[in-house]
Scaffold this active site. Sequence first.
Site, PDB file in Angstrom:
ATOM      1  N   ASP A   1       0.822  -1.213   0.000  1.00 60.51           N
ATOM      2  CA  ASP A   1       0.000   0.000   0.000  1.00 60.51           C
ATOM      3  C   ASP A   1       0.858   1.266   0.000  1.00 60.51           C
ATOM      4  OD1 ASP A   1       0.691  -0.879   2.653  1.00 60.51           O
ATOM      5  OD2 ASP A   1      -0.706   0.572   3.496  1.00 60.51           O
TER       6      ASP A   1
ATOM      7  N   ASP B   1       8.653   4.247  -1.123  1.00 63.96           N
ATOM      8  CA  ASP B   1       7.913   3.684   0.021  1.00 63.96           C
ATOM      9  C   ASP B   1       6.743   2.861  -0.468  1.00 63.96           C
ATOM     10  OD1 ASP B   1       6.809   3.160   2.468  1.00 63.96           O
ATOM     11  OD2 ASP B   1       6.014   5.175   2.769  1.00 63.96           O
TER      12      ASP B   1
ATOM     13  N   GLU C   1      -0.016  -1.242   5.655  1.00 65.91           N
ATOM     14  CA  GLU C   1       1.077  -0.751   6.497  1.00 65.91           C
ATOM     15  C   GLU C   1       0.860   0.703   6.869  1.00 65.91           C
ATOM     16  OE1 GLU C   1       4.831   1.050   7.734  1.00 65.91           O
ATOM     17  OE2 GLU C   1       3.675   1.583   5.959  1.00 65.91           O
ATOM     18  N   GLU C   2       0.269   1.458   5.931  1.00 68.04           N
ATOM     19  CA  GLU C   2       0.166   2.904   6.140  1.00 68.04           C
ATOM     20  C   GLU C   2      -1.001   3.292   7.048  1.00 68.04           C
ATOM     21  OE1 GLU C   2       2.498   4.725   5.316  1.00 68.04           O
ATOM     22  OE2 GLU C   2       3.461   3.972   3.503  1.00 68.04           O
TER      23      GLU C   2
ATOM     24  N   ASP D   1      12.213  -0.697   5.199  1.00 66.39           N
ATOM     25  CA  ASP D   1      11.204   0.359   5.034  1.00 66.39           C
ATOM     26  C   ASP D   1      11.604   1.656   5.720  1.00 66.39           C
ATOM     27  OD1 ASP D   1       8.863   1.478   4.131  1.00 66.39           O
ATOM     28  OD2 ASP D   1       7.648   0.740   5.783  1.00 66.39           O
TER      29      ASP D   1
HETATM   30 ZN   LIG Z   1       6.645   2.363   4.135  1.00 68.56          ZN
END
Ligand SMILES: [Zn+2]
Length: 407
Positions: A97, A128, A162-163, A190
Amino acid sequence: MDPIEGVRKEISSKRDEMIELQRALTAVPALGPQNGGEGEWEKARLLIAWLERLGLGPYELASAPDPRVPKGERPNIIVTIPGREKQGTFWIMTHMDIVPPGEARLWESDPYKMVIKGDRLIGRGVEDNQQSLVASVFAAACVKKLGLRPRRTVGLLFVSDEETGSSHGVQHVLKAGQRFSPQDLALVPDSGSPEGNLIEIAEKSILWLKFVVTGKQCHASTPEKGVNAFEAGSHLVVRLGALRERFAATDRLFSPPTSTFVPTRKEANVPNVNTLPGEDIFYLDSRVLPQEDLERVTGEVRRICAGIEKDFGVRVQVEEVQKASSPPTSPDAPIVATVRDAIRQVYGVEASTIGIGGGTVGAYLRAAGIPTVVWSRIEETAHQPNEYCLVSNMLGDSLVMALAMVG
Ligand SMILES: [Zn+2]
Protein backbone atom coordinates in the site's frame (compact mmCIF):
# COMPACT_ATOMS: atom_id res chain seq x y z
CA MET A 1 33.87 -16.70 -10.76
CA ASP A 2 33.55 -15.35 -7.22
CA PRO A 3 29.96 -16.17 -6.11
CA ILE A 4 29.38 -12.53 -5.14
CA GLU A 5 30.37 -11.45 -8.65
CA GLY A 6 27.90 -13.97 -10.09
CA VAL A 7 25.06 -12.53 -8.01
CA ARG A 8 26.13 -8.98 -8.80
CA LYS A 9 26.15 -9.70 -12.54
CA GLU A 10 22.78 -11.43 -12.45
CA ILE A 11 21.12 -8.55 -10.57
CA SER A 12 22.73 -5.88 -12.79
CA SER A 13 21.38 -7.71 -15.84
CA LYS A 14 17.85 -7.26 -14.43
CA ARG A 15 18.07 -3.47 -14.23
CA ASP A 16 15.52 -2.80 -16.98
CA GLU A 17 13.07 -5.41 -15.69
CA MET A 18 13.26 -3.95 -12.18
CA ILE A 19 12.47 -0.49 -13.55
CA GLU A 20 9.61 -2.00 -15.55
CA LEU A 21 8.14 -3.59 -12.42
CA GLN A 22 8.45 -0.24 -10.62
CA ARG A 23 6.55 1.44 -13.45
CA ALA A 24 3.82 -1.19 -13.43
CA LEU A 25 3.38 -1.03 -9.64
CA THR A 26 3.27 2.79 -9.64
CA ALA A 27 0.41 2.73 -12.15
CA VAL A 28 -1.80 0.78 -9.69
CA PRO A 29 -2.52 2.98 -6.66
CA ALA A 30 -3.03 0.71 -3.65
CA LEU A 31 -4.75 2.93 -1.09
CA GLY A 32 -6.42 1.63 2.02
CA PRO A 33 -10.10 2.49 2.66
CA GLN A 34 -9.14 5.06 5.33
CA ASN A 35 -7.22 6.85 2.59
CA GLY A 36 -10.20 6.73 0.24
CA GLY A 37 -8.96 3.75 -1.78
CA GLU A 38 -10.14 0.28 -2.76
CA GLY A 39 -7.30 -1.63 -1.14
CA GLU A 40 -4.36 -3.59 -2.52
CA TRP A 41 -5.88 -6.40 -4.60
CA GLU A 42 -5.22 -4.96 -8.05
CA LYS A 43 -1.60 -4.34 -7.17
CA ALA A 44 -1.34 -7.79 -5.60
CA ARG A 45 -2.61 -9.42 -8.80
CA LEU A 46 0.05 -7.61 -10.79
CA LEU A 47 2.75 -8.64 -8.34
CA ILE A 48 1.61 -12.28 -8.39
CA ALA A 49 1.86 -12.33 -12.21
CA TRP A 50 5.45 -11.08 -11.94
CA LEU A 51 6.32 -13.58 -9.20
CA GLU A 52 5.07 -16.42 -11.39
CA ARG A 53 6.91 -15.13 -14.43
CA LEU A 54 10.16 -14.89 -12.44
CA GLY A 55 9.85 -18.49 -11.23
CA LEU A 56 8.93 -17.53 -7.65
CA GLY A 57 5.66 -19.44 -7.48
CA PRO A 58 3.81 -21.04 -5.82
CA TYR A 59 2.69 -18.33 -3.46
CA GLU A 60 0.50 -18.43 -0.40
CA LEU A 61 -2.18 -15.94 0.63
CA ALA A 62 -3.00 -14.78 4.15
CA SER A 63 -5.73 -12.31 3.28
CA ALA A 64 -7.52 -10.33 5.97
CA PRO A 65 -11.29 -9.84 5.69
CA ASP A 66 -12.26 -6.19 5.22
CA PRO A 67 -15.84 -5.36 4.16
CA ARG A 68 -14.82 -1.76 3.36
CA VAL A 69 -13.09 -2.76 0.08
CA PRO A 70 -14.79 -4.17 -3.07
CA LYS A 71 -12.98 -7.53 -2.89
CA GLY A 72 -13.93 -7.89 0.78
CA GLU A 73 -10.38 -8.66 1.85
CA ARG A 74 -6.87 -7.27 1.98
CA PRO A 75 -4.19 -9.49 0.43
CA ASN A 76 -0.99 -10.58 2.16
CA ILE A 77 1.30 -12.68 -0.04
CA ILE A 78 3.98 -15.14 1.07
CA VAL A 79 6.66 -16.69 -1.13
CA THR A 80 9.20 -19.13 0.28
CA ILE A 81 12.46 -20.65 -0.98
CA PRO A 82 13.59 -23.69 1.03
CA GLY A 83 16.94 -23.34 2.78
CA ARG A 84 19.87 -25.70 3.45
CA GLU A 85 19.38 -25.67 7.21
CA LYS A 86 16.20 -26.16 9.21
CA GLN A 87 16.60 -23.33 11.66
CA GLY A 88 13.84 -20.87 11.06
CA THR A 89 12.97 -18.55 8.20
CA PHE A 90 14.71 -15.38 7.06
CA TRP A 91 11.83 -13.01 6.33
CA ILE A 92 11.98 -9.93 4.16
CA MET A 93 8.80 -7.95 4.64
CA THR A 94 7.64 -5.10 2.40
CA HIS A 95 4.29 -3.41 1.94
CA MET A 96 2.14 -2.92 -1.14
CA ASP A 97 0.00 0.00 0.00
CA ILE A 98 0.91 3.64 -0.51
CA VAL A 99 -0.16 7.00 0.90
CA PRO A 100 -2.17 9.45 -1.25
CA PRO A 101 -0.17 11.90 -3.40
CA GLY A 102 -1.26 14.90 -1.32
CA GLU A 103 -1.55 18.31 -2.95
CA ALA A 104 -1.54 17.79 -6.73
CA ARG A 105 0.02 21.18 -7.51
CA LEU A 106 3.19 20.22 -5.62
CA TRP A 107 3.88 17.38 -8.07
CA GLU A 108 5.88 18.11 -11.20
CA SER A 109 4.53 14.98 -12.89
CA ASP A 110 1.59 12.58 -12.60
CA PRO A 111 2.27 10.67 -9.35
CA TYR A 112 0.97 7.45 -10.90
CA LYS A 113 3.01 7.69 -14.13
CA MET A 114 6.57 6.88 -13.20
CA VAL A 115 9.18 9.23 -14.68
CA ILE A 116 12.86 8.35 -15.17
CA LYS A 117 15.43 11.13 -14.73
CA GLY A 118 18.99 9.84 -14.80
CA ASP A 119 19.36 7.55 -11.77
CA ARG A 120 16.00 8.68 -10.37
CA LEU A 121 12.60 7.04 -10.61
CA ILE A 122 9.85 9.51 -9.66
CA GLY A 123 6.27 8.62 -8.61
CA ARG A 124 4.10 7.85 -5.60
CA GLY A 125 5.29 4.66 -3.94
CA VAL A 126 8.60 4.24 -5.80
CA GLU A 127 10.56 4.58 -2.57
CA ASP A 128 7.91 3.68 0.02
CA ASN A 129 7.97 0.76 -0.31
CA GLN A 130 8.46 -0.36 -3.93
CA GLN A 131 12.23 0.13 -4.06
CA SER A 132 12.61 -2.58 -1.42
CA LEU A 133 9.71 -4.70 -2.66
CA VAL A 134 11.22 -4.90 -6.15
CA ALA A 135 14.72 -5.41 -4.70
CA SER A 136 13.50 -8.38 -2.62
CA VAL A 137 11.67 -9.97 -5.57
CA PHE A 138 14.74 -9.83 -7.79
CA ALA A 139 17.11 -10.92 -5.01
CA ALA A 140 15.00 -14.06 -4.52
CA ALA A 141 14.67 -14.65 -8.26
CA CYS A 142 18.44 -14.33 -8.66
CA VAL A 143 19.19 -16.77 -5.83
CA LYS A 144 16.75 -19.25 -7.34
CA LYS A 145 17.98 -18.83 -10.91
CA LEU A 146 21.64 -19.28 -9.98
CA GLY A 147 20.72 -22.42 -8.04
CA LEU A 148 22.13 -21.04 -4.78
CA ARG A 149 20.49 -22.79 -1.84
CA PRO A 150 19.88 -20.10 0.80
CA ARG A 151 21.17 -20.92 4.27
CA ARG A 152 17.80 -20.52 5.97
CA THR A 153 14.46 -20.79 4.27
CA VAL A 154 13.73 -17.41 2.71
CA GLY A 155 10.27 -15.93 3.17
CA LEU A 156 9.18 -12.91 1.17
CA LEU A 157 6.19 -11.30 2.81
CA PHE A 158 4.23 -8.65 0.91
CA VAL A 159 1.69 -7.04 3.21
CA SER A 160 -1.30 -4.69 2.98
CA ASP A 161 -2.36 -1.93 5.34
CA GLU A 162 1.08 -0.75 6.50
CA GLU A 163 0.17 2.90 6.14
CA THR A 164 -3.08 2.70 8.11
CA GLY A 165 -2.31 0.58 11.15
CA SER A 166 -1.36 -2.91 9.88
CA SER A 167 -4.33 -4.68 11.46
CA HIS A 168 -5.15 -6.11 8.00
CA GLY A 169 -1.46 -6.60 7.21
CA VAL A 170 1.36 -7.96 9.33
CA GLN A 171 -0.76 -8.11 12.49
CA HIS A 172 -3.24 -10.35 10.68
CA VAL A 173 -0.50 -12.59 9.27
CA LEU A 174 1.06 -12.95 12.73
CA LYS A 175 -2.30 -13.91 14.22
CA ALA A 176 -3.46 -16.10 11.34
CA GLY A 177 -1.20 -19.09 11.59
CA GLN A 178 1.88 -20.98 12.62
CA ARG A 179 4.03 -19.39 9.98
CA PHE A 180 6.47 -17.83 12.42
CA SER A 181 8.82 -19.28 15.00
CA PRO A 182 11.19 -17.70 17.51
CA GLN A 183 14.03 -19.16 15.39
CA ASP A 184 13.06 -16.80 12.55
CA LEU A 185 14.69 -13.50 11.81
CA ALA A 186 13.53 -10.59 9.72
CA LEU A 187 14.61 -7.66 7.62
CA VAL A 188 12.10 -4.84 7.15
CA PRO A 189 13.57 -2.58 4.45
CA ASP A 190 11.20 0.36 5.03
CA SER A 191 13.38 3.00 6.64
CA GLY A 192 17.01 3.99 6.40
CA SER A 193 19.44 6.67 5.31
CA PRO A 194 21.09 7.85 2.07
CA GLU A 195 24.39 6.23 3.10
CA GLY A 196 22.74 2.95 4.05
CA ASN A 197 24.80 2.86 7.25
CA LEU A 198 22.04 2.73 9.89
CA ILE A 199 20.57 -0.57 11.08
CA GLU A 200 17.55 0.06 13.32
CA ILE A 201 17.25 -2.56 16.07
CA ALA A 202 15.03 -0.90 18.67
CA GLU A 203 12.09 1.44 19.00
CA LYS A 204 10.81 3.48 21.87
CA SER A 205 7.43 2.40 23.22
CA ILE A 206 4.58 4.55 21.96
CA LEU A 207 1.94 5.86 24.34
CA TRP A 208 -0.60 8.35 23.01
CA LEU A 209 -3.01 9.66 25.61
CA LYS A 210 -6.20 11.69 25.28
CA PHE A 211 -7.17 13.88 28.24
CA VAL A 212 -10.77 14.95 28.71
CA VAL A 213 -11.09 17.58 31.45
CA THR A 214 -14.68 18.21 32.55
CA GLY A 215 -15.72 21.24 34.58
CA LYS A 216 -18.92 23.27 34.42
CA GLN A 217 -19.84 25.68 31.64
CA CYS A 218 -21.31 29.10 32.44
CA HIS A 219 -21.38 32.74 31.33
CA ALA A 220 -17.88 34.23 31.40
CA SER A 221 -19.13 37.26 33.38
CA THR A 222 -19.97 35.02 36.37
CA PRO A 223 -17.04 32.57 36.57
CA GLU A 224 -17.91 31.69 40.17
CA LYS A 225 -20.96 29.79 38.84
CA GLY A 226 -18.86 27.39 36.74
CA VAL A 227 -15.65 25.38 36.76
CA ASN A 228 -13.20 26.37 34.01
CA ALA A 229 -12.03 23.19 32.27
CA PHE A 230 -9.66 25.08 29.97
CA GLU A 231 -7.78 26.65 32.86
CA ALA A 232 -7.52 23.30 34.70
CA GLY A 233 -6.43 21.57 31.47
CA SER A 234 -3.72 24.19 30.97
CA HIS A 235 -2.35 23.48 34.44
CA LEU A 236 -2.50 19.77 33.66
CA VAL A 237 -0.38 20.21 30.52
CA VAL A 238 2.25 22.04 32.56
CA ARG A 239 2.24 19.46 35.37
CA LEU A 240 2.64 16.62 32.86
CA GLY A 241 6.04 18.16 32.12
CA ALA A 242 7.18 16.44 35.34
CA LEU A 243 7.15 13.13 33.41
CA ARG A 244 10.41 14.20 31.79
CA GLU A 245 12.18 14.38 35.16
CA ARG A 246 10.44 11.30 36.53
CA PHE A 247 11.48 9.14 33.54
CA ALA A 248 14.86 10.66 32.80
CA ALA A 249 16.86 7.54 31.86
CA THR A 250 19.08 7.89 28.80
CA ASP A 251 20.18 5.41 26.16
CA ARG A 252 22.70 6.46 23.54
CA LEU A 253 21.29 3.98 21.01
CA PHE A 254 18.51 6.54 20.52
CA SER A 255 18.41 10.08 19.24
CA PRO A 256 17.24 11.92 21.31
CA PRO A 257 18.62 9.59 24.01
CA THR A 258 15.72 10.20 26.42
CA SER A 259 12.03 9.40 26.60
CA THR A 260 9.91 12.23 25.17
CA PHE A 261 6.54 13.55 26.40
CA VAL A 262 4.99 16.09 24.04
CA PRO A 263 1.55 17.75 24.27
CA THR A 264 0.26 17.84 20.70
CA ARG A 265 -3.32 17.98 19.48
CA LYS A 266 -5.82 20.34 21.07
CA GLU A 267 -9.53 20.13 20.36
CA ALA A 268 -11.57 23.30 20.06
CA ASN A 269 -13.72 24.24 23.06
CA VAL A 270 -16.35 26.98 22.97
CA PRO A 271 -16.68 28.99 19.73
CA ASN A 272 -17.36 32.32 21.47
CA VAL A 273 -15.35 34.48 23.85
CA ASN A 274 -18.00 35.03 26.55
CA THR A 275 -18.60 31.41 27.59
CA LEU A 276 -16.51 29.76 30.27
CA PRO A 277 -15.59 26.34 28.81
CA GLY A 278 -16.88 23.27 30.64
CA GLU A 279 -14.77 20.80 28.66
CA ASP A 280 -11.15 20.74 27.53
CA ILE A 281 -9.57 18.01 25.40
CA PHE A 282 -5.93 17.58 24.45
CA TYR A 283 -3.44 14.83 23.62
CA LEU A 284 0.03 13.78 24.73
CA ASP A 285 2.48 11.93 22.45
CA SER A 286 4.93 9.90 24.55
CA ARG A 287 7.89 7.90 23.22
CA VAL A 288 9.31 5.92 26.09
CA LEU A 289 12.67 4.13 26.21
CA PRO A 290 12.08 0.34 26.06
CA GLN A 291 13.76 -0.13 29.46
CA GLU A 292 11.06 1.96 31.17
CA ASP A 293 7.85 0.30 32.31
CA LEU A 294 4.81 1.81 30.55
CA GLU A 295 2.58 0.91 33.51
CA ARG A 296 4.71 3.12 35.72
CA VAL A 297 4.26 5.96 33.22
CA THR A 298 0.48 5.62 33.18
CA GLY A 299 0.50 5.36 36.99
CA GLU A 300 2.37 8.65 37.25
CA VAL A 301 -0.03 10.26 34.74
CA ARG A 302 -2.99 9.16 36.86
CA ARG A 303 -1.35 10.60 39.99
CA ILE A 304 -0.85 13.98 38.26
CA CYS A 305 -4.47 13.98 37.03
CA ALA A 306 -5.74 13.23 40.57
CA GLY A 307 -3.85 16.30 41.80
CA ILE A 308 -5.54 18.50 39.17
CA GLU A 309 -8.98 17.08 40.05
CA LYS A 310 -8.40 17.93 43.70
CA ASP A 311 -6.97 21.41 43.10
CA PHE A 312 -9.47 22.60 40.45
CA GLY A 313 -12.65 20.63 41.13
CA VAL A 314 -12.73 19.09 37.64
CA ARG A 315 -12.91 15.49 36.44
CA VAL A 316 -10.07 14.19 34.25
CA GLN A 317 -10.53 11.13 32.05
CA VAL A 318 -7.47 9.60 30.41
CA GLU A 319 -7.84 7.42 27.33
CA GLU A 320 -5.09 5.36 25.68
CA VAL A 321 -5.33 6.19 21.98
CA GLN A 322 -2.28 4.19 21.00
CA LYS A 323 -0.04 1.94 23.04
CA ALA A 324 2.70 -0.25 21.61
CA SER A 325 5.97 -1.58 22.85
CA SER A 326 8.41 -4.17 21.61
CA PRO A 327 11.60 -5.67 23.00
CA PRO A 328 14.73 -4.41 21.24
CA THR A 329 16.64 -6.77 18.95
CA SER A 330 20.07 -7.49 20.43
CA PRO A 331 22.99 -5.84 18.61
CA ASP A 332 24.57 -9.32 18.79
CA ALA A 333 21.65 -11.07 17.05
CA PRO A 334 22.80 -13.00 13.93
CA ILE A 335 20.51 -10.94 11.68
CA VAL A 336 22.49 -7.80 12.57
CA ALA A 337 25.82 -9.37 11.59
CA THR A 338 24.35 -10.89 8.41
CA VAL A 339 22.94 -7.59 7.17
CA ARG A 340 26.00 -5.60 8.27
CA ASP A 341 28.35 -7.96 6.37
CA ALA A 342 26.24 -7.74 3.23
CA ILE A 343 26.12 -3.91 3.45
CA ARG A 344 29.92 -3.80 3.78
CA GLN A 345 30.39 -6.03 0.73
CA VAL A 346 27.99 -4.07 -1.44
CA TYR A 347 28.41 -0.45 -0.33
CA GLY A 348 31.76 -0.52 1.47
CA VAL A 349 30.31 1.18 4.57
CA GLU A 350 30.35 0.04 8.18
CA ALA A 351 26.77 0.23 9.43
CA SER A 352 25.97 1.07 13.05
CA THR A 353 22.97 -0.02 15.09
CA ILE A 354 20.44 2.60 16.22
CA GLY A 355 17.12 2.99 17.98
CA ILE A 356 14.32 5.28 16.77
CA GLY A 357 11.32 7.11 18.16
CA GLY A 358 8.96 4.33 17.21
CA GLY A 359 6.38 3.52 14.62
CA THR A 360 7.70 0.90 12.17
CA VAL A 361 6.05 -2.44 11.46
CA GLY A 362 9.27 -4.08 12.63
CA ALA A 363 7.91 -3.62 16.16
CA TYR A 364 5.11 -6.16 15.52
CA LEU A 365 7.63 -8.80 14.50
CA ARG A 366 9.82 -8.02 17.51
CA ALA A 367 6.80 -8.22 19.78
CA ALA A 368 6.22 -11.72 18.33
CA GLY A 369 9.73 -12.68 19.44
CA ILE A 370 11.43 -12.42 16.04
CA PRO A 371 14.78 -10.57 15.96
CA THR A 372 14.20 -7.86 13.38
CA VAL A 373 16.29 -5.17 11.75
CA VAL A 374 14.92 -2.24 9.77
CA TRP A 375 17.31 -1.16 7.06
CA SER A 376 17.50 0.17 3.51
CA ARG A 377 19.57 2.67 1.54
CA ILE A 378 17.07 5.35 0.61
CA GLU A 379 16.82 9.04 -0.18
CA GLU A 380 14.10 9.51 2.46
CA THR A 381 11.45 11.00 0.16
CA ALA A 382 8.58 8.84 1.44
CA HIS A 383 5.16 10.57 1.68
CA GLN A 384 6.56 13.69 -0.05
CA PRO A 385 5.47 15.20 -3.36
CA ASN A 386 7.79 14.11 -6.21
CA GLU A 387 8.78 11.02 -4.21
CA TYR A 388 11.74 9.34 -5.88
CA CYS A 389 14.22 6.51 -5.47
CA LEU A 390 17.62 5.84 -7.00
CA VAL A 391 17.93 2.91 -9.37
CA SER A 392 21.45 2.36 -8.00
CA ASN A 393 20.02 1.94 -4.48
CA MET A 394 17.37 -0.49 -5.73
CA LEU A 395 20.06 -2.63 -7.40
CA GLY A 396 22.46 -2.33 -4.47
CA ASP A 397 19.82 -3.21 -1.88
CA SER A 398 18.75 -6.18 -4.00
CA LEU A 399 22.35 -7.41 -3.90
CA VAL A 400 22.50 -6.87 -0.10
CA MET A 401 19.32 -8.95 0.25
CA ALA A 402 20.62 -11.73 -2.02
CA LEU A 403 23.89 -11.94 -0.07
CA ALA A 404 22.00 -11.97 3.23
CA MET A 405 19.83 -14.85 1.94
CA VAL A 406 22.80 -16.94 0.91
CA GLY A 407 24.45 -16.00 4.22
ZN1 LIG B 1 6.64 2.36 4.13
